[in-house]
Structures are given as C-alpha cells and as structure tokens.
Design a protein around this motif. Structure first.
Motif, PDB file in Angstrom:
ATOM      1  N   GLY A   1      -2.670  -3.878  -9.614  1.00  0.00           N
ATOM      2  CA  GLY A   1      -2.824  -5.298  -9.913  1.00  0.00           C
ATOM      3  C   GLY A   1      -2.634  -6.228  -8.728  1.00  0.00           C
ATOM      4  O   GLY A   1      -3.417  -7.177  -8.551  1.00  0.00           O
ATOM      5  N   PRO A   2      -1.612  -6.005  -7.861  1.00  0.00           N
ATOM      6  CA  PRO A   2      -1.442  -6.918  -6.721  1.00  0.00           C
ATOM      7  C   PRO A   2      -2.475  -6.714  -5.608  1.00  0.00           C
ATOM      8  O   PRO A   2      -2.576  -7.550  -4.700  1.00  0.00           O
ATOM      9  CB  PRO A   2      -0.038  -6.571  -6.205  1.00  0.00           C
ATOM     10  N   ILE A   3      -3.233  -5.616  -5.646  1.00  0.00           N
ATOM     11  CA  ILE A   3      -4.138  -5.275  -4.546  1.00  0.00           C
ATOM     12  C   ILE A   3      -5.546  -5.790  -4.782  1.00  0.00           C
ATOM     13  O   ILE A   3      -6.244  -6.205  -3.855  1.00  0.00           O
ATOM     14  CB  ILE A   3      -4.146  -3.746  -4.330  1.00  0.00           C
ATOM     15  N   THR A   4      -5.997  -5.760  -6.022  1.00  0.00           N
ATOM     16  CA  THR A   4      -7.375  -6.143  -6.326  1.00  0.00           C
ATOM     17  C   THR A   4      -7.409  -7.002  -7.578  1.00  0.00           C
ATOM     18  O   THR A   4      -6.539  -6.884  -8.449  1.00  0.00           O
ATOM     19  CB  THR A   4      -8.250  -4.891  -6.533  1.00  0.00           C
ATOM     20  N   THR A   5      -8.394  -7.870  -7.660  1.00  0.00           N
ATOM     21  CA  THR A   5      -8.574  -8.710  -8.839  1.00  0.00           C
ATOM     22  C   THR A   5      -9.250  -7.902  -9.941  1.00  0.00           C
ATOM     23  O   THR A   5     -10.280  -7.276  -9.712  1.00  0.00           O
ATOM     24  CB  THR A   5      -9.432  -9.942  -8.505  1.00  0.00           C
ATOM     25  N   LEU A   6      -8.647  -7.900 -11.114  1.00  0.00           N
ATOM     26  CA  LEU A   6      -9.174  -7.134 -12.240  1.00  0.00           C
ATOM     27  C   LEU A   6      -9.659  -8.072 -13.336  1.00  0.00           C
ATOM     28  O   LEU A   6      -9.062  -9.121 -13.581  1.00  0.00           O
ATOM     29  CB  LEU A   6      -8.112  -6.194 -12.803  1.00  0.00           C
ATOM     30  N   TYR A   7     -10.735  -7.668 -13.982  1.00  0.00           N
ATOM     31  CA  TYR A   7     -11.331  -8.419 -15.076  1.00  0.00           C
ATOM     32  C   TYR A   7     -11.233  -7.588 -16.358  1.00  0.00           C
ATOM     33  O   TYR A   7     -10.848  -6.419 -16.339  1.00  0.00           O
ATOM     34  CB  TYR A   7     -12.790  -8.746 -14.773  1.00  0.00           C
TER      35      TYR A   7
ATOM     36  N   ASN B   1       0.828  -1.207   0.000  1.00  0.00           N
ATOM     37  CA  ASN B   1       0.000   0.000   0.000  1.00  0.00           C
ATOM     38  C   ASN B   1       0.867   1.264   0.000  1.00  0.00           C
ATOM     39  O   ASN B   1       0.590   2.223  -0.727  1.00  0.00           O
ATOM     40  CB  ASN B   1      -0.932   0.005   1.207  1.00  0.00           C
ATOM     41  N   LEU B   2       1.908   1.252   0.835  1.00  0.00           N
ATOM     42  CA  LEU B   2       2.803   2.407   0.872  1.00  0.00           C
ATOM     43  C   LEU B   2       3.529   2.586  -0.458  1.00  0.00           C
ATOM     44  O   LEU B   2       3.756   3.725  -0.904  1.00  0.00           O
ATOM     45  CB  LEU B   2       3.824   2.240   2.005  1.00  0.00           C
ATOM     46  N   LEU B   3       3.885   1.480  -1.099  1.00  0.00           N
ATOM     47  CA  LEU B   3       4.555   1.557  -2.396  1.00  0.00           C
ATOM     48  C   LEU B   3       3.640   2.193  -3.438  1.00  0.00           C
ATOM     49  O   LEU B   3       4.070   3.053  -4.218  1.00  0.00           O
ATOM     50  CB  LEU B   3       4.972   0.157  -2.840  1.00  0.00           C
ATOM     51  N   VAL B   4       2.363   1.791  -3.440  1.00  0.00           N
ATOM     52  CA  VAL B   4       1.405   2.346  -4.399  1.00  0.00           C
ATOM     53  C   VAL B   4       1.240   3.846  -4.173  1.00  0.00           C
ATOM     54  O   VAL B   4       1.293   4.652  -5.119  1.00  0.00           O
ATOM     55  CB  VAL B   4       0.048   1.632  -4.282  1.00  0.00           C
ATOM     56  N   ILE B   5       1.033   4.238  -2.917  1.00  0.00           N
ATOM     57  CA  ILE B   5       0.838   5.661  -2.609  1.00  0.00           C
ATOM     58  C   ILE B   5       2.083   6.465  -2.966  1.00  0.00           C
ATOM     59  O   ILE B   5       1.997   7.548  -3.566  1.00  0.00           O
ATOM     60  CB  ILE B   5       0.485   5.840  -1.120  1.00  0.00           C
ATOM     61  N   GLY B   6       3.263   5.934  -2.630  1.00  0.00           N
ATOM     62  CA  GLY B   6       4.502   6.645  -2.898  1.00  0.00           C
ATOM     63  C   GLY B   6       4.750   6.843  -4.388  1.00  0.00           C
ATOM     64  O   GLY B   6       5.083   7.950  -4.832  1.00  0.00           O
TER      65      GLY B   6
END
Length: 345
Positions: free
Chosen positions: A265-271, A198-203
């Motif tokens: 992509g690593p946080i939520t499943t995408l369709y 999460n911190l990586l995404v925000i950063g």
C-alpha cells in the motif's frame, strides 16, 4: 545504465517480486487443496490496502459491511442446514461463531476515534476485517461446488472476482489510494539510495514465506493440508475433514493477501480493480512452479518482479506483454515434460 539506476531497478524488482511471491504461494496452496484457481487473490490485496487507507483517513471502511453481509449469509446457511437435520440446539452456536467477530468490529469501529488511532491498531483492524472474507467466500461460493470440475471452479472464480470488482467500486469509489509508509528511513549504498520501506517489505515477505514453510513442514495441521493436497480421497479415508481444509486454505490465502496489501500500500497507488493484474502476475509465477512447487513459484515471482522492473526502464509500453509472455515457454516446457493425468471424480 549506471550503478544507481541498476540498484534502484533491482530493489524495485525484488520488492514487487516479494509481493508476487506471496500471491503465487497463496494461489498454489488454494489450487493444491481445493483445485480452485483463485482469480480473486489480488482482490484481497487491493481490499486490504484500501481498507487500511480508509481507516487512516478516519472513516469506517466499506469492507466491514461486506464482512457483515457475508457472515450473515454463512450463518443463515448453517441455520437452515441445522433445522433440516433437526439440530436446532446448534443455532445459538452458529450465531456466536459467525456473527461475534463482525458485530464486535462493527461496535469498535463505530465508537473508536479512528483518526487518532495508533497505526498498529489500524493494521490489526484491517487484518481482522479482510482475513475472514476468505473462509466466507469458500463457504458461499466454492464449498457447494467442491466436487465440480476445475473448469467450473475457474468460472466461479471469475464470477466472484467480477462481483468483487463491482462491490469495490461501490465501497471505495473510483479514486486510487496509497497508505502511509511504515518508515521514511533510507541509506546510501555508494551512489544509490536504498529505501527502508522496500527493505521492510522484502524482509516481512521472506519471514512470511519461512513461516509458511515451517507451518507446512513441521506442524500437524500443515501436514494435514499437504495430505489433502496430495490425495483428497485418501485424506478423507484417514479422517481429515476436507471441508475444513478448504476453509483453512482460503483463510491462509486471505491472510497472505491482506498482509501483501498492507505491505504494498505505501509503495504503489491501488484502485478497486487493481487486484486482477496482481493476481495475473502471481499466476504467472505460480505457472512457473507448475501450480505445485512452492519454491519454484517463489523463485518465479522474484523473476517476474525483476523482469517487470527492468522492462519498465527499457520498454515501459511493453512491460506487461513481456511479463505475460513468460507463460508461453513455461507451458511449452510443461507440456513436453509432464504426462496428462485424468481428473479425479
């Protein structure tokens, strides 16, 4: 609600808000430069995540064929124009410009051991496949109708999104995918766990926002795009090629969307059809900024993310309704405080 739950919801909201901020900035950028409401911005996000997931599975992603087909159509369009204008000497240049990267990617992906390829190289390959789709879509769909009304451009955007959803189902299938996390680290803040992903995404999202700010505020090319957004006719009079500005805006939008897909992509499943909902929430944030202000759009995106996160805890069945209801008071406020301006012809 204790501190641990509050912290979890806050970091989840800020993480999704960071992604929505990038989407909102891309929507505002494209609308300002080309007057196009980019409905398919979320499709760049979904296609990027699905492309990376396919590469991580050791397979050639279907977006490669989409890139090859789109590049071939743009090349054919330029060749026909060159022949009509009797500029046949430019045909080799068009072939080299449009087909070199897709053919290089096709050769690489056909000969590399994708299953054992380093993760960073898979990310680079994903960016190389998805980002060129932005200028390709502009050249094929929007540039021929650049002088059309905003309503017609919106209809074209909806049509393009519908086509991409169908292609996504064909290329990736109906199954959802989630990419491998970039980090599994975490640390405790009191009784709450803070995830390193999460911190990586925000950063990274904040770094991209700062990079966009520096690009538009301190580079000649960024200032040219701002000039085109402010006054398209005036930009043409001073020699700024507005067609190139449109392609550049779509390039940046595809870049932002591709990076967002890799991050989320690593946080939520995408369709294959996840892009529409992502675009809508980014559009809500862009509306908060009046489709003109980058800081307000980014702030609105973080607000949307936090409201969505806390709404999923208190009223999960209505979280989408709560988020989209934000548009109503904002539109009422804008209608009362702004003056109608006739569209330029």
């Amino acid at each position: 609600m204790d501190f641990a739950i509050l912290t979890f919801l806050a970091q989840d909201g800020l993480t999704t808000g960071a992604i929505y901020a990038l989407i909102a900035l891309a929507i505002v950028l494209v609308f300002a430069v080309t007057r196009v409401i980019l409905v398919c911005q979320g499709d760049f996000v979904a296609f990027s995540a699905l492309t990376l997931a396919t590469l991580q599975a050791g397979e050639v992603p279907g977006t490669l064929w989409l890139l090859l087909g789109g590049a071939a159509l743009v090349c054919a369009k330029d060749i026909v124009t060159a022949v009509r204008r009797r500029h046949a000497a430019r045909i080799p240049l068009h072939l080299l410009t449009h087909l070199s990267l897709p053919l290089l990617l096709w050769a690489l992906l056909g000969n590399l051991d994708l299953a054992n390829l380093h993760g960073a190289l898979k990310v680079l390959l994903t960016l190389a496949i998805v980002i060129p789709l932005g200028p390709i879509f502009y050249r094929l769909v929007y540039q021929p109708a650049a002088q059309a009304s905003v309503l017609l451009l919106l209809i074209l955007s909806v049509a393009l999104h519908s086509m991409l959803v169908g292609l996504g189902l064909w290329l990736f299938g109906a199954e959802g995918f989630r990419t491998l996390p970039f980090t599994d680290s975490s640390f405790m803040l009191g009784d709450a766990m803070i995830g390193g992903q999460n911190l990586l995404v925000i950063g990274i999202a904040l770094l991209l926002i700062v990079a966009l700010y520096l690009f538009f505020g301190h580079s000649l090319y960024g200032k040219a795009l701002r000039a085109t957004a402010f006054n398209r006719n005036g930009a043409q009079l001073v020699g700024i090629p507005t067609e190139l500005a449109g392609s550049s805006a779509f390039f940046l939008a595809a870049l932002i969307g591709a990076c967002s897909g890799i991050l989320i992509g690593p946080i939520t499943t995408l369709y294959y059809d996840s892009g529409f909902l992502i675009s809508l929430k980014g559009f809500v944030a862009a509306i908060i900024g009046g489709l003109a202000s980058y800081p307000l759009a980014a702030g609105g995106a973080f607000l949307v993310g936090l409201i969505e996160s806390f709404a999923s805890f208190w009223a999960s069945a209505y979280k989408e309704v709560i988020v989209f209801t934000l548009v109503i008071p904002v539109l009422l406020w804008l209608s009362l405080t702004t003056h109608h301006v006739e569209e330029e012809h």
